[in-house]
Design a protein around this motif. Sequence first.
Motif, short mmCIF file in Angstrom:
data_model
loop_
_atom_site.label_atom_id
_atom_site.label_comp_id
_atom_site.label_asym_id
_atom_site.label_seq_id
_atom_site.Cartn_x
_atom_site.Cartn_y
_atom_site.Cartn_z
N GLY A 35 0.82 -1.20 0.00
CA GLY A 35 0.00 0.00 0.00
C GLY A 35 0.86 1.25 0.00
O GLY A 35 1.87 1.34 0.70
N LEU A 36 0.45 2.25 -0.79
CA LEU A 36 1.24 3.48 -0.92
C LEU A 36 0.79 4.56 0.05
O LEU A 36 1.42 5.62 0.11
N GLY A 37 -0.29 4.34 0.77
CA GLY A 37 -0.72 5.33 1.75
C GLY A 37 -1.27 6.60 1.12
O GLY A 37 -1.20 7.67 1.73
N ILE A 38 -1.80 6.51 -0.11
CA ILE A 38 -2.37 7.66 -0.79
C ILE A 38 -3.78 7.30 -1.26
O ILE A 38 -4.11 6.14 -1.46
N GLY A 345 -11.30 1.90 -7.43
CA GLY A 345 -10.27 2.82 -7.91
C GLY A 345 -9.54 3.53 -6.80
O GLY A 345 -8.91 4.57 -7.05
N LYS A 346 -9.58 3.00 -5.59
CA LYS A 346 -8.95 3.65 -4.44
C LYS A 346 -7.82 2.77 -3.89
O LYS A 346 -7.58 1.67 -4.34
N ASN A 347 -7.13 3.31 -2.89
CA ASN A 347 -6.06 2.59 -2.20
C ASN A 347 -4.99 2.08 -3.17
O ASN A 347 -4.75 0.86 -3.27
N PRO A 348 -4.32 2.97 -3.90
CA PRO A 348 -3.26 2.52 -4.82
C PRO A 348 -2.19 1.71 -4.10
O PRO A 348 -1.79 2.03 -2.98
#
Length: 560
Positions: A35-38, A345-348
Amino acid sequence: MRKFIARLMVAALGAACGVVSPLGAGAAYADGATGLGIETYAEMMVDSAHGHLFFSLGRQRSGVRVTDLSGGAQRTIPDLPGASGMALSVDGSKLYVALADAGAVAAIDTTTLAETQRWSIGAGSCPTWLTPAGGKLYLGYGCQSAKGKLGSLDLRGATPVLALDLPLAGTYYYPPLLRSTPASPNLLLLVNRSSVSFPISGEPSLYDVSSGTPSQVASLAGETCTGLHNAALTADRVILGCSYLWDPQTSSRLVATEHVAYSTTDLSPAGTYPSGSWATAVTTSPDGAFVVLGASESGTIHVERPDGTLVRRYVLPPGSHLDRQGLAVSADSRTLYVVSTDPDGKNPALRRLSDFGTGGTSLLLSAPPTSTRTAPLTVSGTLTFPDGTGPSTLRVVQQDLLGSRPLPEVSTAANGTFSFSDAPQVGGANTYTVTFPGDTTRPGASQSVTVQVSLPGTTPTARTTVTPRASVHRSSTGTAYLGPTYDNQDACSSAQPGDAALPTDSCGPVDAYGELTATFPTDEEATFSANSAGGHREAPAEDPVRTYGFPVDLGVFRGY
């Protein structure tokens, strides 16, 4: 005590890394999703020389996320409103970022990660995409619909030269997405990048910028490509990822199941790359040996030769979607970086596919990044082979701070997908390694994913008293009380007088009453702490109290 904590941390980190021994030539390994936290994602840039990955957040966000080349050591470069398109300087010392919400372009030092310069493009300009070409930095900008524009920023002289509203032969609904290539540095590709919900004509157009003023080389008819999500430019080809392609035989638009290529000489057809439906992303390796293509609806990533020969095929785990512009390759052309999101489409998240250019079996895993001890969690994945998928049996091993243990074997479905559940009994890093041992025709593959399992707190309590030791000196007694624990009965009672750099420790097992007592000389203020490194079912903890050189008991603070 500090040494004991250090040993625990080393053990936990070793498990978290999930190191897997190579299985021989031809095997490719994919790290589990990080997870990238963005919340949102716009574009990724790989800076192999400085060991950085950059992720811009897009419109209505501020900042660029930075990680190391494994997705770790995450931090954010702040105050970059609407950070969208990015480009590296020729020498790699600067990262240029288009700030759509600030009407500017920023320069970031790739060593210090600090902003060094910012150039205004103008209020209401919305600079969105960047690429270097012809010695300049070109930018696609424009806030108004159907009025996308092209500009350039020449940074070669002592004074930057900004040129806006450069002549264009076509109309761009959004700020045009720009592509260039070091192999043909004077070529510049402009396309209309569609939103997912509003597919429009791609309007691909190729320009020569060698004179300093863009001169159109060729363009494609508007209906050729509709719903264009990404594009790539090589020395001899333009590669487009479109949702729909025009079929001249039926005079209608058809759903694209491949990426299409055109010659950079005149944009005449130059072949296709089978990739699956809803062509989402495309990139090429720096050495030009590979074209990497992604399709979101089918969840596939294809690694192909420039002539279209398939080298490797990946299938993302269920629930993972390849993002637009979600592919990038390292400078040595060995590691593929993939950005995927959840179904909304969330949590890249980041995936790393190493040695992607060699044919063989591929294995992708997904698992929640965190969980609670004894709570069920699910690990899912996909096993694929160069010639497709098929039912297979996989071995599973779980490793925690107590060691490793085999879990029941798991079988894949016909499409290569699988999942299994576990309820970890030990806190900390729990690593799940899934292995396909291989057979007579298909090479083996192994992959690991790590879940951080939470721990309840331990129960250290610090109690202090101060008693006279001589006419002017005193001694302080520190007692560390440790409540019930599962396996670790060690504690530390430490004293740090005044501004001393390091405390004095007394460490060891607690007595039958759960206490460890130590006496320290002091005639000034001191901080006493009770410490526990935790164990397999309790987290590390510390409880400090302060004494001021006279008898005091600050009370007992018991944990649970």
